[in-house]
Design an enzyme around this catalytic site. Structure first.
Site, PDB file in Angstrom:
ATOM      1  N   LYS A 203       0.862  -1.198   0.000  1.00 19.01           N
ATOM      2  CA  LYS A 203       0.000   0.000   0.000  1.00 19.01           C
ATOM      3  C   LYS A 203       0.885   1.231   0.000  1.00 19.01           C
ATOM      4  O   LYS A 203       1.807   1.348   0.822  1.00 19.01           O
ATOM      5  CB  LYS A 203      -0.913   0.000   1.226  1.00 19.01           C
TER       6      LYS A 203
HETATM    7  C1  R5P Z   1      -3.897   3.962   8.750  1.00 13.83           C
HETATM    8  O1  R5P Z   1      -4.554   4.305   9.696  1.00 13.83           O
HETATM    9  C2  R5P Z   1      -4.298   2.831   7.985  1.00 13.83           C
HETATM   10  O2  R5P Z   1      -3.279   2.087   7.387  1.00 13.83           O
HETATM   11  C3  R5P Z   1      -5.384   3.121   6.976  1.00 13.83           C
HETATM   12  O3  R5P Z   1      -5.899   1.873   6.666  1.00 13.83           O
HETATM   13  C4  R5P Z   1      -4.922   3.800   5.722  1.00 13.83           C
HETATM   14  O4  R5P Z   1      -4.326   5.014   6.009  1.00 13.83           O
HETATM   15  C5  R5P Z   1      -6.028   3.939   4.698  1.00 13.83           C
HETATM   16  O5  R5P Z   1      -6.984   4.770   5.146  1.00 13.83           O
HETATM   17  P1  R5P Z   1      -7.218   6.237   4.530  1.00 13.83           P
HETATM   18  O6  R5P Z   1      -7.772   6.016   3.166  1.00 13.83           O
HETATM   19  O7  R5P Z   1      -8.184   6.865   5.465  1.00 13.83           O
HETATM   20  O8  R5P Z   1      -5.888   6.912   4.469  1.00 13.83           O
END
Ligand code: R5P
Length: 295
Positions: A203
């Protein structure tokens, strides 16, 4: 009763027809074992090759973030529209109905809060518990260039090794410390390190210039986090640009569950990810579904 005659009487041997072989649809995953591929195929749609992961793990260091105060009320209604759920084991066990057929990517790190240094994480789930929870993948963050870079990389290595023993893939999250630049050079470095160490997918965040280089240099799929809440059209444009430039989907949280209409937004995001819907058309879809829901 067993029919012994059938052993010799078979007719349809397909002589002359080579056994069907199709390359596996997930980037960099052709050489993986069946169980690993099967789990990845639950995450990445075999038709589009992409995924819409709904991320709601923010509470593991932020507490009840806006939109996640009551996950039973805000997230459970979105489950039918998500391909994959990303959450902590605490929320999974306490709030998510066990009958949901969606694959789960389990947040397996923790140990810090938003009040302290974000990179100071440990592995926070034993692989035995991930297996008990029947998860499709496990995940932790690496914080390249942050004070606890080394520990965070060790956490990733530990998860990959334990997941590999049981055919469970690992998604590496490229975490960014509070004061760190989110530029192409940074994500080129962080995503490639994660893949080289054996992460099955990564990611990242979307960057305006050079995102295509990041997806190109990473030998496994990249999904993008949504980041801070944006106007819906901007979030859809970001998702469109990301998949057009090689991302294999999104792992999106705030831009869905903080939207004015989360049910409409997740469907609009899915149209972009799986059908390459252009941002303006996806935004129209968002408005249409939102209006229907408000009737
Ligand atoms: C961090 O809190 C996590 O890895 C979230 O799953 C990630 O940041 C994705 O969430 P967002 O789209 O809110 O950034």
């Amino acid at each position: 009763m067993a029919d012994k005659d059938d052993i010799t009487e078979g007719k349809d041997f397909g002589l002359g027809i080579p056994q069907d072989y199709k390359p596996f649809h997930v980037k960099g995953a052709n050489a993986l074992d069946w169980g690993m591929q099967n789990r990845l195929a639950r995450i990445f749609n075999p038709e589009s090759g992409r995924t819409v992961m709904l991320a709601f793990d923010h509470g593991y260091f932020q507490g009840p973030a806006t939109g996640l105060e009551r996950i039973d009320l805000s997230i459970v209604p979105l489950i039918p529209y998500a391909d994959v759920l990303m959450c902590t084991r605490g929320v999974l066990r306490s709030v998510i109905p066990a009958a949901v057929p969606k694959p789960v990517v389990l947040r397996c790190s923790g140990g810090q809060s938003i009040l302290k240094e974000l990179s100071n994480e440990a592995v926070a789930v034993d692989i035995d518990d991930a297996i008990r929870l029947n998860v499709a993948a496990i995940t932790t963050q690496i914080y390249i260039g942050a004070p606890h870079e080394h520990q965070s990389i060790k956490n990733l290595i530990q998860l990959i090794d334990s997941g590999n023993r049981y055919g469970i893939p690992t998604m590496a999250v490229t975490g960014v410390g509070a004061d760190m630049a989110r530029d192409t050079r940074y994500f080129l470095l962080a995503t490639r390190i994660a893949a080289e160490l054996g992460a099955h997918y990564v990611k990242s965040y979307f960057v305006e210039d050079g995102f295509e280089k990041i997806t190109s240099a990473c030998p496994v799929p990249i999904v993008i986090a949504g980041g801070k809440k944006l106007p819906e059209i901007d979030a859809l444009t970001m998702a469109y640009r990301a998949v057009s430039e090689g991302a294999a989907g999104v792992d999106m949280g705030r831009n869905i569950f903080q939207s004015d209409s989360p049910v409409a937004m997740i469907q609009a995001v899915a149209a972009v990810v799986h059908k390459n819907e252009e941002p303006n058309r996806a935004f129209e879809l968002y408005e249409t579904i939102k209006a229907e829901l408000n009737k």
